[in-house]
Design an enzyme around this catalytic site. Structure first.
Site, PDB file in Angstrom:
ATOM      1  CB  ALA A 309      -5.598  -3.917 -10.358  1.00 23.84           C
ATOM      2  CG  MET A 310      -8.343  -3.431  -4.115  1.00 24.10           C
ATOM      3  SD  MET A 310      -8.495  -1.628  -3.942  1.00 24.10           S
ATOM      4  CE  MET A 310      -7.833  -1.390  -2.304  1.00 24.10           C
ATOM      5  CD  GLU A 311      -5.060   0.627  -3.711  1.00 25.29           C
ATOM      6  OE1 GLU A 311      -5.414   1.667  -3.144  1.00 25.29           O
ATOM      7  OE2 GLU A 311      -5.551   0.249  -4.786  1.00 25.29           O
ATOM      8  CG  ASN A 312      -6.847  -5.789  -1.599  1.00 23.37           C
ATOM      9  OD1 ASN A 312      -7.686  -4.967  -1.272  1.00 23.37           O
ATOM     10  ND2 ASN A 312      -7.008  -6.602  -2.636  1.00 23.37           N
ATOM     11  CG  HIS A 344      -2.044   2.122 -10.607  1.00 19.93           C
ATOM     12  ND1 HIS A 344      -2.236   3.431 -10.982  1.00 19.93           N
ATOM     13  CD2 HIS A 344      -2.951   1.891  -9.626  1.00 19.93           C
ATOM     14  CE1 HIS A 344      -3.205   3.965 -10.258  1.00 19.93           C
ATOM     15  NE2 HIS A 344      -3.664   3.041  -9.425  1.00 19.93           N
ATOM     16  CD  GLU A 345      -3.575  -1.670  -8.489  1.00 19.59           C
ATOM     17  OE1 GLU A 345      -3.758  -1.398  -7.283  1.00 19.59           O
ATOM     18  OE2 GLU A 345      -4.164  -1.069  -9.398  1.00 19.59           O
ATOM     19  CD  GLU A 367      -6.248   5.147  -6.819  1.00 15.18           C
ATOM     20  OE1 GLU A 367      -5.430   4.804  -7.696  1.00 15.18           O
ATOM     21  OE2 GLU A 367      -6.722   4.353  -5.992  1.00 15.18           O
TER      22      GLU A 367
END
Length: 931
Positions: A309-312, A344-345, A367
């Site tokens: 995933a990615m936290e944009n 997490h995100e 992270e």
């Protein structure tokens, strides 16, 4: 003309460029693509031009698979200069202009753009000097094909149930790929506001970080979506997507609108994610005591996605398996995974987005914190998921990596994109989380929480370094507080960072630097003599013993400040002591029967007792194992087996597991025996392989037979069932095979309409995949399934076949990217490699297709690293080591910078060493036990 241009440029530079000569003079070998000298020689951008606000217009064409755009960047000039240097990668720049604060052109000439691909930089020359303190705008028009991989602005596709392929365009910028979508200052320190406009067709929607402000119809069947101005953020957090997805939405107690987006036919799989996101976002707002600063939070499942995933900020992107949950198909482990990733995100919206590391060497501040907050949040919000069971495995994994000389300090040098990508590893995530857990236990929960709130408040919308965290964990307090043992410092103290811990003054920054600025993990040795406890510390190395000639040099300079904790047979509460020297003597209050160090495995260190100490703990486990917590029991098993030379002591220690009822210690002991089995099986050592399998099936038979083929019980019960039945069927235990075949056949007979118990479905598929018709049926179902979680179980089963032709076919399908998506190729290669029939097959495939694999998965990326580690670590002979070394030597130019090569090779050496040192011990011990 070229010669004339060169003369003019050099003249102008000498006249107007007033940057310091060491950083801004053209280096002889720094030539732009047109042969002219490039005005900047460093990988990192100059700091004398700072972006303030990006006005971005982007138009992806989902038919031609190209995009075009323009960006107007408001810049703040700190020093007089003629050059603007910024990032751009694979973009064609059509126009470049510099405007003054009234948006008037500074020059009536078309400005030339120099490109320097080696540093992914471009330079724009302004004939008129840009004056310090003035406001300017840089205006650029650009275009490029949508990227084929998983970085930048890339295309993704999905198939409908009817078989139609649909296209969407999505972004993934972290760490250094915003420059593939727009020319920008692509470093975390350059925080700016973004105003985004996106053009799209009528059948699509556009999403970005901020809510939609208005939509304008602009003709030719096109619409332009205008989004609100973003908060100040780093370029890697910018995101935009054009797709035709459906969503489900809800509102938090503080009025934040949360939406989950997915492929229309997977909409029913979004509901659990919405519930989890609502609850977790509300938890974080309370825990951090800082409201989430955006009006909305979107979570979207992208069909092609390389990482988890990615936290944009405001638009988090996920692999489908990390966001979508189907209660009829997803297991208890799948539910835990989805919840952890969302946790997490969402934690990143504070750690990473609100406060960002200054540079990638401190990526662990993002992270490590997000990984740790997964556990803190789930423990509070979803106690039934028993996330604490999972946390020990996280730390055990970190210890595995940190026990090798190829490890690295948490805070490490990383300059170019490949080195930066490699920073997203076990050390940043898992070791980072484990030292934060140790710190939280050291400071108390309240001390830790109030310290990180101070850190977030102090650096919000800004950047921070390692030491900024330690400074923030300290508050000023009165002398009375200090004497009373408060976590604070007193103005009269010589050391600003002084804490009280177990009656001692502690320099927190000095203490934590020993954990973040040096690599490795300490081994704490313990010897008890009467009431005295003799403790020592040394660096633990998995494949180097004290009698090795290199031992002393590898130990040199290593010293940790270790917050020791211990319990004894006579103490109800843990005792604390800070070990800051190579050795120390502790005095116990009274004579005791046993001592267990590192209570609940809260500290990041391994413990090795003398023979008497191990004997006492082994006996304690045998007669009264519940005298120790399940975490203490699991960490004892881990430490005993992790210490390099396998002894009867370690093997006897797990003798008590017959009476163990908790899944964590049980799976820890079973996991070690299974990993030894897999290693020995691949070496074709028939007698030990047979005896070890026999021993495991005999010894753990009660545990295996007790399992039901259902989804009943707690999450812990269900996780144990999943693991134990998988092992039993893998070992061909007849009752297990019989039941799995029966379930598989009834599933096939119903044409896949009968629901299998979700926790055992993968085991059922694996048994079914061992004959031709079962394998073919699973491949057919893989092609039509609308659930990625189910497909991953099918793929795992298909890759367990003992037919090498079938495994080869799978690898070719993975390379093709149609039936098996490219995103799944790294995990497929690993699945084939761990199969005893497939490990040479997978390695040969990687060697043959190396260049194609690097095109799909850039050097340093998660994908290429898992391919290297997944194949190389299956080997365990000196011949195989030589072959691996020869291959990597043949591509030295490509991989010389890759740390993962050393990691993989050292793991192979570890396997060789384990067999050399331990095979005979294992053989003799098994013969004794089975006779």
């Amino acid at each position: 003309i070229m010669h004339l241009l060169l003369v003019i440029l050099l003249f102008l530079e000498s006249q107007f460029c007033v940057q310091s000569s060491d950083s801004n003079s053209p280096a002889g070998d720094n030539l732009a693509t047109n042969g002219l000298p490039f005005p900047w020689s460093k990988v990192r951008l100059p700091n004398y031009i700072v972006p303030v606000h990006y006005h971005l217009l982007i138009h992806p064409n989902l038919t031609t698979l190209k995009f075009s755009g323009s960006v107007k960047i408001e810049i703040d000039v700190k020093n007089n200069t003629n050059w603007v240097v910024l990032h751009s990668k694979n973009l064609k720049i059509f126009t470049a202009t510099v405007l003054d604060e009234h948006e008037a052109h500074l020059s009536d000439k078309v400005l030339s753009v120099l490109e320097y691909p080696a540093h992914e930089q471009i330079a724009i020359f302004s004939p008129k000097i840009l004056t310090s303190g003035e406001k300017y705008f840089l205006y650029l028009e650009f275009g490029a094909p949508l990227s084929d991989g998983f970085y930048g602005f890339y295309k993704s596709t999905y198939k409908t149930k009817a078989g139609e392929t649909r296209v969407l365009a999505s972004t993934h910028f972290e760490p250094t790929s915003a420059r593939m979508a727009l020319p920008c200052f692509d470093e975390p320190i350059f925080k700016a506001n973004y105003t985004v406009r996106i053009r799209r067709g009528p059948s699509h929607i556009a999403l970005s970080n901020m809510p939609l402000e208005q939509t304008v119809e602009i003709g030719n069947g096109l619409f332009e979506d205008h989004f609100e101005v973003s908060v100040k953020m780093s370029s890697y957090l910018l995101a935009f997507i054009v797709c035709d997805f459906r969503s489900v939405s809800g509102m938090t107690a503080t009025g934040i609108n949360i939406s989950i987006y997915a492929v229309p036919e997977k909409w029913h799989q979004t509901h659990y994610a919405l519930e989890a996101a609502l609850r977790l976002l509300e938890f974080y707002e309370q825990y951090f005591n800082i409201l989430y600063p955006l009006p909305k939070m979107d979570l979207i499942a992208i069909p092609d996605f390389q990482s988890g995933a990615m936290e944009n900020w405001g638009l988090t992107t996920y692999r489908e398996t990390s966001l979508l949950y189907d209660p009829d198909i997803s297991s208890a482990s799948d539910k835990l995974w989805v919840t952890l990733v969302i946790g997490h995100e969402l934690a990143h919206q504070w750690f990473g987005n609100l406060v960002t590391m200054e540079w990638w060497n401190d990526i662990w501040l993002n992270e490590g914190f997000a990984r740790y907050m997964e556990f803190v949040s789930l423990e509070a919000v979803y106690p039934e998921l028993k996330v604490e069971d999972h946390f020990l495995d996280t730390c055990f994994g970190a210890i595995g990596r940190d026990s090798l000389n190829s490890s690295r300090p948490i805070s490490s040098l990383a300059e170019n994109p490949t080195q930066i990508k490699e920073m997203f590893d076990t050390v940043s995530y898992d070791k980072g989380a484990c030292i934060l857990h140790m710190l939280r236990n050291f400071l108390t929960n309240e001390g830790f929480q109030s310290g990180i709130i101070r850190y977030l408040r102090r650096f919000r919308y800004s950047n921070a370094r390692n030491e900024d965290l330690w400074d923030s964990l300290i508050k000023t307090c009165s002398e009375e507080d200090f004497t009373a043992g408060e976590y604070c410092y007193s103005s009269t103290q010589a050391t600003k960072n002084a804490y009280r811990f177990a009656g001692e003054h502690i320099d927190l920054k000095k203490m934590m630097s020993t954990w973040t600025l040096q690599k490795g993990i300490p081994l704490v040795t313990v010897r008890r003599q009467g009431r005295r406890l003799y403790v020592g510390q040394e660096r633990f190395l998995k494949i180097v013993l004290p009698n090795d000639p290199s031992w002393n040099s590898l130990q040199e300079g290593y010293l940790w400040h270790i917050p020791l904790t211990y319990k004894t047979s006579h103490s109800e509460h843990e005792v604390k002591h800070l070990l800051t020297t190579k050795s120390d003597v502790l005095t116990l209050d009274e004579e005791v029967d046993w001592v267990k160090l590192n209570t609940d495995m809260n500290g990041y260190y391994i413990v090795h007792y003398d023979e008497e100490g191990w004997n006492c703990l082994t006996e304690l486990l045998r007669v009264n194992h519940t005298a120790l917590s399940f975490k203490d029991r699991a960490s004892l098993i881990h430490n005993a087996f992790h210490i390099t030379v396998l002894s009867y002591q370690a093997l006897d220690l797990i003798g008590y597991l017959k009476s163990e009822t908790h899944n964590v210690p049980l799976l820890q002991g079973l996991g070690y025996l299974q990993s030894f089995y897999k290693l020995i099986e691949k070496r074709h050592i028939a007698d030990v392989t047979h005896n070890l399998k026999t021993y495991i099936l005999q010894y753990f038979r009660d545990v295996i037979d007790k399992q039901t083929w259902s989804d009943d019980g707690t999450v812990s019960d269900r996780r144990l069932r999943e693991e134990v039945l998988s092992l039993a069927c893998d070992f061909n235990y007849p009752p297990c095979l019989e039941k799995a075949k029966q379930l598989f056949n009834s599933w096939v007979d119903s044409n896949g309409t009968v629901s299998l118990p979700t926790d055992v479905s993968e085991t059922v598929y694996m048994v079914g995949a061992q004959d031709d018709s079962g394998w073919a049926y699973l491949l057919e179902k893989y092609g039509v399934s609308m659930c990625e979680t189910e497909k991953s179980k099918f793929l795992s089963a298909l890759a367990s076949s003992k037919d090498s032709k079938k495994l080869s076919r799978l690898l070719q399908l993975g390379m093709g990217g149609t039936v098996i998506k490219t995103q799944n190729l790294p995990s497929l290669i690993y699945m084939v490699a761990r199969n005893p029939v497939g490990h040479f097959l997978a390695w040969d495939f990687v060697k043959k297709h190396w260049n194609e694999l690097v095109e799909k998965f850039p050097l340093g990326s998660f994908g290429i690293r898992s391919i290297i580690v997944g194949t190389v670590t299956q080997f365990s002979s000196t011949e195989e080591l030589r072959e691996v070394e020869v291959f990597f030597k043949s591509i030295t130019e490509q991989v010389s910078q890759l740390r993962v090569i050393q990691v993989a090779t050292e793991n192979l050496e570890k396997n060789i060493m384990w067999l050399k040192r331990n095979l005979e011990t294992m053989r003799t011990w098994l013969q004794q036990r089975l006779n």
